[in-house]
Scaffold this motif. Structure first.
Motif, mmCIF file in Angstrom:
data_model
loop_
_atom_site.group_PDB
_atom_site.id
_atom_site.type_symbol
_atom_site.label_atom_id
_atom_site.label_comp_id
_atom_site.label_asym_id
_atom_site.label_seq_id
_atom_site.Cartn_x
_atom_site.Cartn_y
_atom_site.Cartn_z
ATOM 1 N N LYS A 24 13.134 -4.769 0.189
ATOM 2 C CA LYS A 24 12.232 -3.499 0.028
ATOM 3 C C LYS A 24 11.910 -3.355 -1.651
ATOM 4 C CE LYS A 24 15.715 -0.018 0.186
ATOM 5 N NZ LYS A 24 16.281 1.155 0.802
ATOM 6 N N THR A 73 7.754 -6.570 -1.687
ATOM 7 C CA THR A 73 7.091 -5.944 -0.687
ATOM 8 C C THR A 73 6.571 -6.724 0.255
ATOM 9 O OG1 THR A 73 5.335 -5.376 -2.249
ATOM 10 C CG2 THR A 73 7.096 -3.664 -2.179
ATOM 11 N N TRP A 76 7.657 2.976 -2.822
ATOM 12 C CA TRP A 76 6.393 3.019 -3.234
ATOM 13 C C TRP A 76 5.468 3.957 -2.708
ATOM 14 C CZ3 TRP A 76 2.098 1.058 -0.389
ATOM 15 C CH2 TRP A 76 2.747 0.321 0.699
ATOM 16 N N ASN A 77 5.740 4.569 -1.528
ATOM 17 C CA ASN A 77 4.893 5.616 -0.824
ATOM 18 C C ASN A 77 5.859 6.752 -0.011
ATOM 19 O OD1 ASN A 77 3.155 7.027 0.738
ATOM 20 N ND2 ASN A 77 1.695 5.509 0.793
ATOM 21 N N LYS A 78 6.086 7.704 -0.680
ATOM 22 C CA LYS A 78 7.101 8.764 -0.252
ATOM 23 C C LYS A 78 6.321 9.274 1.167
ATOM 24 C CE LYS A 78 9.063 10.037 -4.484
ATOM 25 N NZ LYS A 78 9.314 11.182 -5.773
ATOM 26 N N TYR A 111 10.491 0.092 4.127
ATOM 27 C CA TYR A 111 9.378 -0.554 3.626
ATOM 28 C C TYR A 111 8.618 0.228 2.699
ATOM 29 C CZ TYR A 111 4.996 -2.656 3.062
ATOM 30 O OH TYR A 111 3.405 -3.200 2.499
ATOM 31 N N TYR A 112 8.320 1.545 3.073
ATOM 32 C CA TYR A 112 7.687 2.356 2.105
ATOM 33 C C TYR A 112 8.552 3.199 1.221
ATOM 34 C CZ TYR A 112 3.552 1.928 5.080
ATOM 35 O OH TYR A 112 2.323 1.579 5.777
ATOM 36 N N LYS A 158 4.416 8.381 3.558
ATOM 37 C CA LYS A 158 4.720 7.544 4.486
ATOM 38 C C LYS A 158 6.070 7.291 4.960
ATOM 39 C CE LYS A 158 -0.042 5.021 4.306
ATOM 40 N NZ LYS A 158 -0.541 3.844 4.285
ATOM 41 N N ALA A 159 6.938 6.958 3.750
ATOM 42 C CA ALA A 159 8.288 6.926 4.247
ATOM 43 C C ALA A 159 8.830 8.073 4.828
ATOM 44 C CB ALA A 159 9.043 6.641 2.913
ATOM 45 N N LYS A 175 7.382 -6.465 4.214
ATOM 46 C CA LYS A 175 6.149 -6.362 5.242
ATOM 47 C C LYS A 175 6.248 -7.304 6.224
ATOM 48 C CE LYS A 175 1.442 -5.081 5.775
ATOM 49 N NZ LYS A 175 -0.023 -5.029 5.176
ATOM 50 N N LYS A 181 10.242 0.914 8.777
ATOM 51 C CA LYS A 181 8.982 1.031 8.322
ATOM 52 C C LYS A 181 9.184 2.073 7.058
ATOM 53 C CE LYS A 181 4.519 2.916 9.576
ATOM 54 N NZ LYS A 181 3.524 3.516 10.628
#
Length: 320
Positions: free
Chosen positions: A59, A63, A98-100, A94-95, A102-103, A67, A91
């Protein structure tokens, strides 16, 4: 040209540089073992679980690989409700970097999806889901929110596992939260509980390494540099056999904190110079930003302010 920059010694890195499925210090052996498993003829359940572990491993580093393993694990999960709950957790991993948003969404859904299951692994992932959900929202919700989730959700759930190492991990995380709220005595107490459990039940583990480093931060912020030195040396001994460990950036970060507390600025700079390229190499964005953030201010003096989150004005040399 030599420029001087502001170096912010904060504590967010203590939370954000780690996840709940800690990679063993012997990372290459761990990676080789997981990839070897996938080459065998195994059940869909084992294939899904192994892929999900590899999501977490990659992670920070890659990335695209993370993924790919997420997709492979989700496909292997098929219609199994428990494995699909684990897929939601993965999932979120994975996020994570870089994407709070969605995480956060994935972790909350994972916590809810795992609630019907009463096994150790389900408890562990559910506790991790709640903790990571809080972590993804700490910037907008604050540390009181994170403390509440950790005390009321993560710790009570993880205690159901009866696993001292897993319980100790959350004691360490709680100690870091308390440190941020200037509650040094309570922070020290929880961190010492974690270290005592891990030194007995899980010596040589990544969790113990992070407990040592958390203790370094607490003691430095509480102006107890001599105690911080003891834990820093213990962390160094754990890492020494693994020169390529992805944990070195966080180690050098805390080493810089220790040297700054001792006003040994040249040594602090040396630690920073070691940590920055490694954080970049391992794609550890939060650690890197703490070392060298975009909003650093050019300075020509150094100054300290008391308490956690304080600014250390270190002459951070950077060739431009």
């Amino acid at each position: 040209m030599i420029k001087f920059f502001l170096f912010l010694i904060g504590i967010l890195v203590s939370f954000k540089s780690v996840g709940q499925q800690q990679v063993p210090l012997n990372e290459q052996h761990y990676l080789d073992s997981l990839q070897h498993i996938l080459q065998k003829k195994i059940t869909d359940s084992s294939r899904a679980s192994t892929n999900f572990l590899l999501v977490e491993y990659w992670k920070f580093k890659d990335t695209l690989k993370s993924k790919a393993y997420l997709e492979a694990g989700t496909a292997a999960a098929k219609n199994d409700k428990f494995l699909n709950a684990l897929a939601l957790f993965s999932k979120g991993q994975y996020y994570f970097n870089w994407n709070k948003a969605k995480a956060s969404d994935a972790f909350k859904k994972a916590a809810e999806a795992l609630s019907p299951f009463n096994t150790k692994i389900a408890y562990a992932k559910r506790a991790a889901s709640w903790y990571n959900y809080a972590l993804m929202n700490v910037d907008k919700m604050g540390y009181d929110f994170m403390t509440k989730i950790t005390l009321e959700k993560a710790i009570p759930i993880i205690e159901k596992t009866g696993d001292p190492a897993r319980i100790a991990y959350y004691y360490t995380q709680l100690s870091t939260i308390l440190m941020n709220n200037y509650q040094f005595s309570k922070a020290t107490a929880y961190n010492e509980k974690a270290i005592a459990l891990l030194e007995t039940k899980n010596p040589g583990s990544t969790d113990l390494l992070f407990s040592y480093l958390s203790g370094v931060s607490i003691y430095c912020y509480d102006n107890q540099a001599d105690k911080a030195q003891v834990l820093l040396e213990k962390a160094q001994r754990l890492l020494k056999p693994y020169p390529t460990s992805l944990n070195y950036p966080i180690y050098y970060y805390n080493e810089a904190l220790y040297y700054t507390t001792k006003t040994l600025y040249d040594k602090a700079l040396a630690s920073i110079d070691k940590g920055i390229p490694l954080a970049k190499k391992y794609n550890q964005k939060q650690v890197y930003q703490q070392f060298f953030s975009a909003d650093m201010i050019s300075i020509r003096s150094r100054k300290t302010m008391p308490g956690p989150g304080r600014y250390y004005w270190i002459l951070l040399k950077k060739e431009l």
